[in-house]
Design a protein around this motif. Structure first.
Motif, short mmCIF file in Angstrom:
data_model
loop_
_atom_site.label_atom_id
_atom_site.label_comp_id
_atom_site.label_asym_id
_atom_site.label_seq_id
_atom_site.Cartn_x
_atom_site.Cartn_y
_atom_site.Cartn_z
N TRP A 160 0.66 -1.10 0.00
CA TRP A 160 -0.01 0.36 0.21
C TRP A 160 0.54 0.95 -0.16
O TRP A 160 0.84 2.33 -0.94
N VAL A 161 2.35 1.31 0.65
CA VAL A 161 2.75 1.96 0.76
C VAL A 161 3.82 2.95 -0.16
O VAL A 161 3.75 3.74 -0.68
N THR A 195 2.30 8.83 1.56
CA THR A 195 2.94 9.03 2.79
C THR A 195 4.24 9.14 3.43
O THR A 195 4.18 8.67 4.79
N VAL A 196 4.89 8.05 2.40
CA VAL A 196 6.57 8.20 2.40
C VAL A 196 7.00 9.59 3.24
O VAL A 196 7.99 10.01 4.23
N ASP A 197 6.32 11.03 2.54
CA ASP A 197 7.14 12.10 2.61
C ASP A 197 6.10 13.02 3.98
O ASP A 197 6.69 14.29 4.22
N LEU A 198 5.42 12.38 4.14
CA LEU A 198 4.95 12.54 5.50
C LEU A 198 5.85 13.76 6.96
O LEU A 198 5.78 14.32 7.01
N PRO A 199 6.23 12.26 7.25
CA PRO A 199 7.37 13.08 8.56
C PRO A 199 8.41 14.33 7.86
O PRO A 199 8.40 15.19 8.58
N ALA A 222 6.80 17.01 7.75
CA ALA A 222 6.61 17.67 9.04
C ALA A 222 8.11 18.18 9.62
O ALA A 222 7.84 18.90 10.53
N VAL A 223 8.84 17.67 9.59
CA VAL A 223 10.15 18.19 9.78
C VAL A 223 10.58 19.57 9.36
O VAL A 223 10.85 20.65 9.99
N PHE A 224 10.10 19.84 8.29
CA PHE A 224 9.94 21.35 7.57
C PHE A 224 9.07 21.64 7.70
O PHE A 224 9.49 23.47 8.33
N LEU A 251 9.48 20.22 -4.40
CA LEU A 251 9.73 19.26 -3.83
C LEU A 251 8.39 18.28 -4.26
O LEU A 251 8.79 16.58 -4.47
N LEU A 252 7.20 18.54 -3.93
CA LEU A 252 5.81 17.53 -4.19
C LEU A 252 6.10 16.83 -5.76
O LEU A 252 5.78 15.71 -5.78
N LEU A 253 6.87 16.93 -6.88
CA LEU A 253 7.04 16.86 -7.41
C LEU A 253 8.25 16.47 -8.11
O LEU A 253 8.71 15.62 -9.38
#
Length: 374
Positions: A7-8, A14-18, A21-23, A49-51
């Motif tokens: 699924w990930v 979903t991998v980018d969420l942490p 959060a740091v940003f 960075l999203l792309l």
């Protein structure tokens, strides 16, 4: 756990969420002049960075341009933590996607920006050299992680190719096995049926009783062939676990009698103590050798089958004489050319030996051995 991993992989965001959060925790920087809103503007520079997975090189250039805008502006210059992390992310992304030369250019740009930043703001820094050198491990780690994940993906792809190749080889091997079994069953049974039918046609006027016996042989052979084909179909539909018991050495006498020729059988040893698969291969080898005799030997040729069941080898010898009768008027039975090849494959499966060839009297001899013990 495997379902979560799959699924990930389908939802990479979903991998980018942490990371996001740091940003968020790093911005806006409390150092510097200007309002909170003005100091938070560098966060907008991170949107590319999203792309980064779809347009890795374009995003890398945009991030470097944003970093330059931050480092050459007195209001944003101290927002360095988030900027360095963003540049490390694009560096990791480029290396992971195998853009090494472009990643090297981006790495040079990162070093130039860091040196320029230290040169501009050295008076405000207690230890400029440590500040400049201290950030390098972040980018070195980003490059190393990119190499690691790239190698891991390459290894996974190679393993997938290897597994696919193994699956294809297994399918090809199974097809060969099934083709060999079909050839052995049909070639022998159809040869017996055709030759007996031709014999019955020739004897229908002078020996009606022989015709009845011949028709009985034809019917029995046809039923046996159907039973063999049914076993193969069960294996195809239900797999190896559904395999019915296969012919073994105990059915050799019926096989010899089915030929309709003068063939003697001599069996020594007990096949019951041997692997069932080895006994089956011995049966098939004898069946194919008798089929060749039926197809190619004259009608009055006699044969002999000698089998020795016993470790460490099963020894098989099938011979037939040359005969003296002229060829029958019936058309010759077609040959697939796979008979001896199939026997050779069966012998090789058990690391045995095969010798086949004509005899001085015009007959033929097939001698094979199967190793059943190391």
């Amino acid at each position: 756990m495997e379902r979560l991993v799959r699924w990930v992989r389908r939802h990479r965001w979903t991998v980018d969420l942490p990371l996001y959060a740091v940003f968020g925790l790093l911005a806006p920087n409390g150092v510097g002049t200007g309002s909170y809103t003005l100091r938070a503007i560098p966060m907008l520079f991170l949107l590319p960075l999203l792309l980064r997975r779809r347009f890795p090189r374009t995003v890398a250039v945009l991030i470097i341009a944003g970093a330059a805008a931050v480092y050459f502006n007195d209001v944003w210059a101290y927002d360095r933590g988030r900027t360095e992390l963003a540049m490390a992310v694009v560096l990791f992304n480029l290396v992971k996607l195998r853009y090494r030369w472009f990643a090297a250019a981006i790495a040079v740009a990162i070093v130039v920006l860091d040196v320029q930043w230290v040169a501009l703001y050295a008076p405000d820094i207690q230890n400029p050299t440590f500040t400049m050198v201290g950030i390098l491990p972040l980018h070195i780690a980003a490059w190393a992680l990119g190499e690691f994940f790239r190698a891991k993906e390459q290894l996974t792809a190679e393993e997938a190719k290897h597994a696919d190749a193994q699956a294809r080889a297994a399918v090809a091997e199974e097809r060969t096995r099934i083709a060999r079994e079909l050839h052995d069953v049909l070639a022998h049974s159809m040869s017996v049926i055709v030759l007996n039918a031709e014999g019955a046609k020739l004897a229908r006027h002078r020996d009606p009783e022989a015709v009845d016996r011949t028709l009985d042989t034809i019917g029995r052979t046809g039923r046996d062939a159907l039973a063999e084909l049914r076993r193969l179909l069960e294996v195809l539909h239900a797999g190896q676990a559904a395999r019915s018991p296969q012919p073994t050495g105990t059915e050799l006498r019926e096989l010899v009698e089915q030929c309709g020729r003068a063939v003697t059988l001599e069996v020594t040893g007990d096949p019951g103590g041997l692997p069932a698969s080895a006994a089956l291969q011995a049966y098939r080898i004898i069946q194919e050798a008798l089929t060749n005799m039926i197809k190619h030997a004259p009608a009055d040729a006699s044969g002999r089958v000698t089998v020795a069941f016993g470790p460490p080898k099963i020894r098989i010898e099938v011979t037939n004489t040359g005969g003296r009768s002229s060829p029958a008027p019936a058309p010759a039975l077609p040959s697939s050319g796979r008979g001896l090849a199939g026997i050779r494959q069966r012998v090789e499966m058990y690391h045995g030996e095969l010798a086949a060839g004509p005899l001085p009297d015009g007959g033929y001899r097939v001698c094979a051995s199967l190793v059943v013990e190391p």
